[in-house]
Motif scaffolding. Structure first.
Motif, PDB file in Angstrom:
ATOM      1  N   SER A   2      19.048  50.713  47.968  1.00 41.93           N
ATOM      2  CA  SER A   2      19.234  49.991  46.716  1.00 41.93           C
ATOM      3  C   SER A   2      20.618  49.372  46.681  1.00 41.93           C
ATOM      4  N   SER A   3      20.737  48.333  45.890  1.00 45.82           N
ATOM      5  CA  SER A   3      22.052  47.716  45.717  1.00 45.82           C
ATOM      6  C   SER A   3      22.941  48.623  44.872  1.00 45.82           C
ATOM      7  N   ASP A   5      24.495  47.800  42.240  1.00 45.89           N
ATOM      8  CA  ASP A   5      24.175  47.600  40.818  1.00 45.89           C
ATOM      9  C   ASP A   5      22.971  48.440  40.403  1.00 45.89           C
ATOM     10  N   ASP A   6      21.956  48.507  41.264  1.00 44.90           N
ATOM     11  CA  ASP A   6      20.793  49.349  40.975  1.00 44.90           C
ATOM     12  C   ASP A   6      21.204  50.817  40.876  1.00 44.90           C
ATOM     13  N   ASN A   7      22.090  51.250  41.757  1.00 41.19           N
ATOM     14  CA  ASN A   7      22.542  52.637  41.736  1.00 41.19           C
ATOM     15  C   ASN A   7      23.317  52.938  40.451  1.00 41.19           C
ATOM     16  N   LYS A   9      22.904  51.425  37.577  1.00 47.06           N
ATOM     17  CA  LYS A   9      21.902  51.456  36.504  1.00 47.06           C
ATOM     18  C   LYS A   9      21.156  52.791  36.498  1.00 47.06           C
ATOM     19  N   LEU A  10      20.868  53.311  37.684  1.00 47.45           N
ATOM     20  CA  LEU A  10      20.198  54.606  37.795  1.00 47.45           C
ATOM     21  C   LEU A  10      21.058  55.711  37.173  1.00 47.45           C
ATOM     22  N   GLY A 113      16.105  56.110  45.580  1.00 42.70           N
ATOM     23  CA  GLY A 113      16.030  55.831  44.148  1.00 42.70           C
ATOM     24  C   GLY A 113      16.191  57.058  43.264  1.00 42.70           C
TER      25      GLY A 113
END
Length: 136
Positions: A2-3, A5-7, A9-10, A113
């Motif tokens: 994941s990027s 930014d995704d991390n 957000k997680l 994820g």
């Protein structure tokens, strides 16, 4: 992978769910139940460690947690947060929970994820500093 930014957000979703819905739901939704490794010396690995933290925080009158900063690199996310009222069961209850402030640095490792590993450093914020600069 994941990027970053995704991390981020997680991790933000994890904190939001932790504070709004509790540690059980946050763990089940965001953490790898089979492999979650905890590096806080007061907590055990897996779901039981996060639930213990949740029970501890719930017993703390006036407990709050506020994220101030977040950064990410590859599969790691760092969070600088501030808590009020947090104390462990073997510590005395504060007279004024709002005056018991800690700066917390949480580091999470993400795989597939899910949050898979956690480190933290927790330090009480003193009433003054030699430099006059706040720790947050």
């Amino acid at each position: 992978m994941s990027s970053t930014d995704d991390n981020k957000k997680l991790v933000q979703g994890f904190y939001d769910t932790l504070m709004s819905s509790g540690p059980e739901i946050a763990f089940d939704k965001y953490c790898d139940a089979e492999n979650y490794t905890q590096h806080n010396p007061r907590l055990v690995n897996g779901r039981a460690g996060l639930l213990e933290f949740g029970r501890t925080a719930a017993m703390c009158k006036g407990f709050t947690l506020k994220i101030h900063r977040m950064a990410a690199q590859d599969d790691l996310v760092w969070v600088q947060a501030e808590t009020t009222g947090l104390h462990w069961p073997d510590e005395p209850n504060p007279v004024d929970p709002a005056s018991l402030r800690h700066v917390v640095i949480d580091i999470f490792r993400i795989e597939g994820g899910k949050l898979i590993e956690h480190w933290d450093v927790i330090q009480r914020i003193p009433p003054f500093t030699a430099s006059g600069n706040d720790m947050i």
